[in-house]
Scaffold this active site. Structure first.
Site, PDB file in Angstrom:
ATOM      1  CG  HIS A   1      98.998  62.090  50.363  1.00 55.15           C
ATOM      2  ND1 HIS A   1      98.933  62.542  51.652  1.00 55.15           N
ATOM      3  CD2 HIS A   1      98.403  63.026  49.589  1.00 55.15           C
ATOM      4  CE1 HIS A   1      98.337  63.717  51.651  1.00 55.15           C
ATOM      5  NE2 HIS A   1      98.014  64.037  50.423  1.00 55.15           N
TER       6      HIS A   1
ATOM      7  CD  GLU B   1      94.764  71.417  52.755  1.00 58.81           C
ATOM      8  OE1 GLU B   1      94.502  70.256  52.420  1.00 58.81           O
ATOM      9  OE2 GLU B   1      95.742  72.032  52.318  1.00 58.81           O
TER      10      GLU B   1
ATOM     11  CG  ASP C   1      95.047  67.459  54.917  1.00 61.47           C
ATOM     12  OD1 ASP C   1      95.438  66.543  55.669  1.00 61.47           O
ATOM     13  OD2 ASP C   1      95.664  67.816  53.901  1.00 61.47           O
TER      14      ASP C   1
ATOM     15  CB  CYS D   1      90.363  69.491  45.185  1.00 60.09           C
ATOM     16  SG  CYS D   1      91.264  70.193  46.573  1.00 60.09           S
TER      17      CYS D   1
HETATM   18  C1  PEP Z   1      92.856  67.422  50.829  1.00 57.92           C
HETATM   19  O1  PEP Z   1      93.428  67.544  51.915  1.00 57.92           O
HETATM   20  O2  PEP Z   1      91.640  67.164  50.730  1.00 57.92           O
HETATM   21  C2  PEP Z   1      93.605  67.554  49.579  1.00 57.92           C
HETATM   22  C3  PEP Z   1      92.999  67.541  48.418  1.00 57.92           C
HETATM   23  O3  PEP Z   1      94.957  67.633  49.668  1.00 57.92           O
HETATM   24  P1  PEP Z   1      95.872  66.360  49.969  1.00 57.92           P
HETATM   25  O4  PEP Z   1      95.014  65.134  49.874  1.00 57.92           O
HETATM   26  O5  PEP Z   1      96.949  66.339  48.953  1.00 57.92           O
HETATM   27  O6  PEP Z   1      96.361  66.632  51.351  1.00 57.92           O
HETATM   28 MG    MG Z   2      95.383  68.365  51.985  1.00 56.70          MG
END
Ligand code: PEP
Ligand code: MG
Length: 593
Positions: free
Chosen positions: A214, A457, A481, A528
């Site tokens: 992140h 995910e 994920d 996403c």
């Molecule tokens: C993902 O897991 O692809 C996602 C968009 O959520 P995050 O990156 O916030 O875990």
């Molecule tokens: Mg995620």
């Protein structure tokens, strides 16, 4: 002497600047820039912290001297003398003043920065006794930091400097006027990164972290060059060293020669020109050569990001990571009103375009606070994160749901739930949404309709699509994920980053099946995760049938350029070949014919 360090490329472009090292401390330390008029007050804060520790030591010394000669701990008495002496250390005191006055660092940052410099000097000492005093120095600095923290009546709000150019502060920066700064740290939490958003840094480097950690994601959203997983970078580079970050190659060059500087300066200008050229596509609709309309959405972290999303030509927000509103709050979570105002701001900011708000996804590499970073759990990525965390705290979850539903009275809102895997979790989630609506009805508060979506995910979710399609209006594939859990690779661990592979046949199969199943049932589906903003994967995703991509605003135009050059009618067969190949990366590199 010039040397280079290899890490992971996480955010494109070239940055050239002087190193600003953020020292890691066992005490939770805020890093922010102060205003010039705050310099004196900030120096006074360090002085007060130091005086408090001196008093504490004096009290201890007094109690020791009251003891009889037999029970008095002589070793402790000697140690306290050393600590008192170190507190007066000229190098420490003048260094702290330097960072506050010349660089406008806040008091804690100045103290930890100088501690790091002094600690290195201790390391270099020949005398073993003196070398060992490093630990004492660290201890007393931590005590000063704790004393300063105790004296703080409220949470310090970082004062960010918008731009250094032409600002008043420049007058104080003497030789560093207009010199870009690059931030180097062993590790930065996503909350730290958020604090540095809109700050002066031209680039970031961390020793640890994976491509889709992140911290890396926030760096990418800031659209400045960044390298993570650079291993020992924070130890090898010194404050104020000249550093080049090649965010495309994942390379850091330290103390570059004039020839290397000139070469990278040229590359930097080329990159800027290319970005400038892409701006021409801002108002061009994202339509393929065979007339397929593609939806390009933005991922945002804070409500203010909505304006960047609009400016970048996004047709809505595909992922609002609401957990960033909850981080770095020292345990005081935002209440319903504060959340409602934040969501409403994002919704109004998007001027009628849809905003997909994801309920909190904290845990794993997104701790709420540094101080509550939960290393005690053996495997936080498999622990109480995202919807599991929400369902474990119904009052907090209902508060968030009410705030989102109320924001939906001001525009199109889609509610997205992260990390679902079980039917029971789905049913509980839906029951909470109903309950939140009933609570608002009872209070007579207005709320709007929301479409309900789930993130795919966890492989288990991708393998039970019928369940998800039965309950949800839309699905959003969180590839970050999905890859982590399919391949059992911690996305934040640089030591296994080479195995984190979006093109693994198993990952492609889960992504392809999810897209195909949603399309077959006429349900909206988007990606996403970071795959959506990776231009090398745009054609493959189009070929697999994806028509909605959500990514950081800075990536939208580059992806749009790929879309404008693509013909989906020709991509489908090729995409299936890539998906089923033994080595999809090789097949992908061959291009489609
Ligand atoms: C993902 O897991 O692809 C996602 C968009 O959520 P995050 O990156 O916030 O875990
Ligand atoms: Mg995620």
């Amino acid at each position: 002497m010039t040397f280079s360090i290899h890490g992971l490329a996480v955010s494109r472009g070239i940055a050239i600047g002087r190193a600003v090292l953020v020292a890691s401390s066992r005490v939770d330390v805020a890093h922010y820039f102060i205003q010039p008029e705050e310099v004196e007050a900030e120096i006074a804060r360090v002085r007060a912290g130091r005086d408090a520790v001196v008093e504490e030591i004096a009290r201890l010394q007094a109690s020791i001297s009251r003891m009889g000669p037999k029970e008095a701990p002589t070793e402790l008495a000697a140690l306290l003398d050393v600590h008192l002496m170190l507190l007066q250390d000229e190098e420490l005191v003048s260094g702290v003043k330097h960072w506050i006055t010349e660089r406008l660092y806040n008091a804690e940052w100045a103290l930890t920065t100088q501690l790091e410099i002094v600690a290195r000097h201790f390391d270099e000492m020949e005398d073993a006794y003196l070398r060992e005093r490093k630990a004492d120095m660290e201890q007393i600095c931590e005590r000063v930091l704790r004393a300063m923290k105790g004296a703080q009546s409220s949470v310090v709000q970082p004062a960010q400097r918008g731009s250094r150019k032409g600002s008043q502060q420049d007058l104080l920066l003497d030789d560093t006027v207009d010199v870009p700064l690059v931030l180097i740290a062993h590790d930065l939490s996503p909350a730290d990164m958020l604090q540095f958003k809109q700050s002066v840094f031209a680039g970031f480097i961390t020793d640890v972290g994976g491509k889709t950690s992140h911290t890396a994601i926030v760096a990418r959203s800031m659209d400045i060059p960044a390298v993570v997983g650079a291993r020992t970078c924070s130890q090898l580079v010194r404050q104020d060293d000249w550093v080049i970050i090649d965010g495309d190659a994942g390379v850091v060059i330290v103390d570059p020669s004039p020839i290397i500087l000139a070469e990278y300066g040229f590359k930097q200008r080329q990159g800027e020109l290319e970005r400038g050229r892409l701006q021409r596509l801002l108002h061009t609709p994202a339509v393929t050569m065979d007339d397929e309309k593609i939806q390009l959405l933005a991922n945002i972290e804070m409500p203010e990001d909505a304006q960047h999303a609009l400016k970048a030509g996004a047709l809505g927000v595909g992922l609002f990571r609401s957990e960033f509103l909850f981080m770095g709050r020292h345990g005081k979570l935002p209440d319903e009103e504060e959340q409602y105002q934040a969501y409403k701001k994002a919704v109004e900011g998007m001027q009628g375009l849809p905003v997909t708000i994801r309920t909190v996804d904290v845990g794993a590499d997104k701790p709420l606070d540094e101080s509550v970073r939960d290393d005690a759990h053996l495997n936080p990525a498999l622990g109480l994160r995202a919807i599991r965390w929400s369902l474990a705290d119904p009052a907090m979850f209902l508060t968030q749901l009410r705030a989102i539903l109320r924001a939906a009275a001001h525009g199109k809102v889609r509610l997205l739930i992260p990390m679902l895997a079980h039917a029971s979790e789905i049913r509980q989630t839906l029951a909470h949404v109903d309950q939140a609506r009933a609570q608002l009805d009872r209070r007579g508060l207005a709320y709007g309709p929301v479409q309900l979506g789930a993130m795919i995910e966890i492989p288990a979710a991708a393998l039970s699509l019928q369940l998800f399609l039965k309950y949800f209006d839309f699905l959003s594939i969180g590839t970050n994920d999905l890859i982590q859990y399919t391949l059992a690779i911690d996305r934040a661990d640089e030591s296994v980053a080479h195995l984190y592979d979006p093109l693994h046949p198993a990952v492609l199969r889960l992504v392809a099946d999810t897209i195909a199943e949603c399309r077959a049932q006429g349900k909206d589906v988007s990606v996403c995760g970071e795959m959506a903003g990776d231009v090398t994967l745009t054609r493959l995703l189009l070929g697999l049938g994806l028509r909605s991509f959500s990514m950081h605003p800075a990536q939208i135009l580059a992806v749009k350029q790929e879309i404008l050059r693509s013909d989906t009618s020709k991509l489908a067969a090729w995409a299936q070949r890539v998906r089923t190949a033994e080595d999809p990366a090789l097949e992908l590199a061959g291009g489609y014919v």
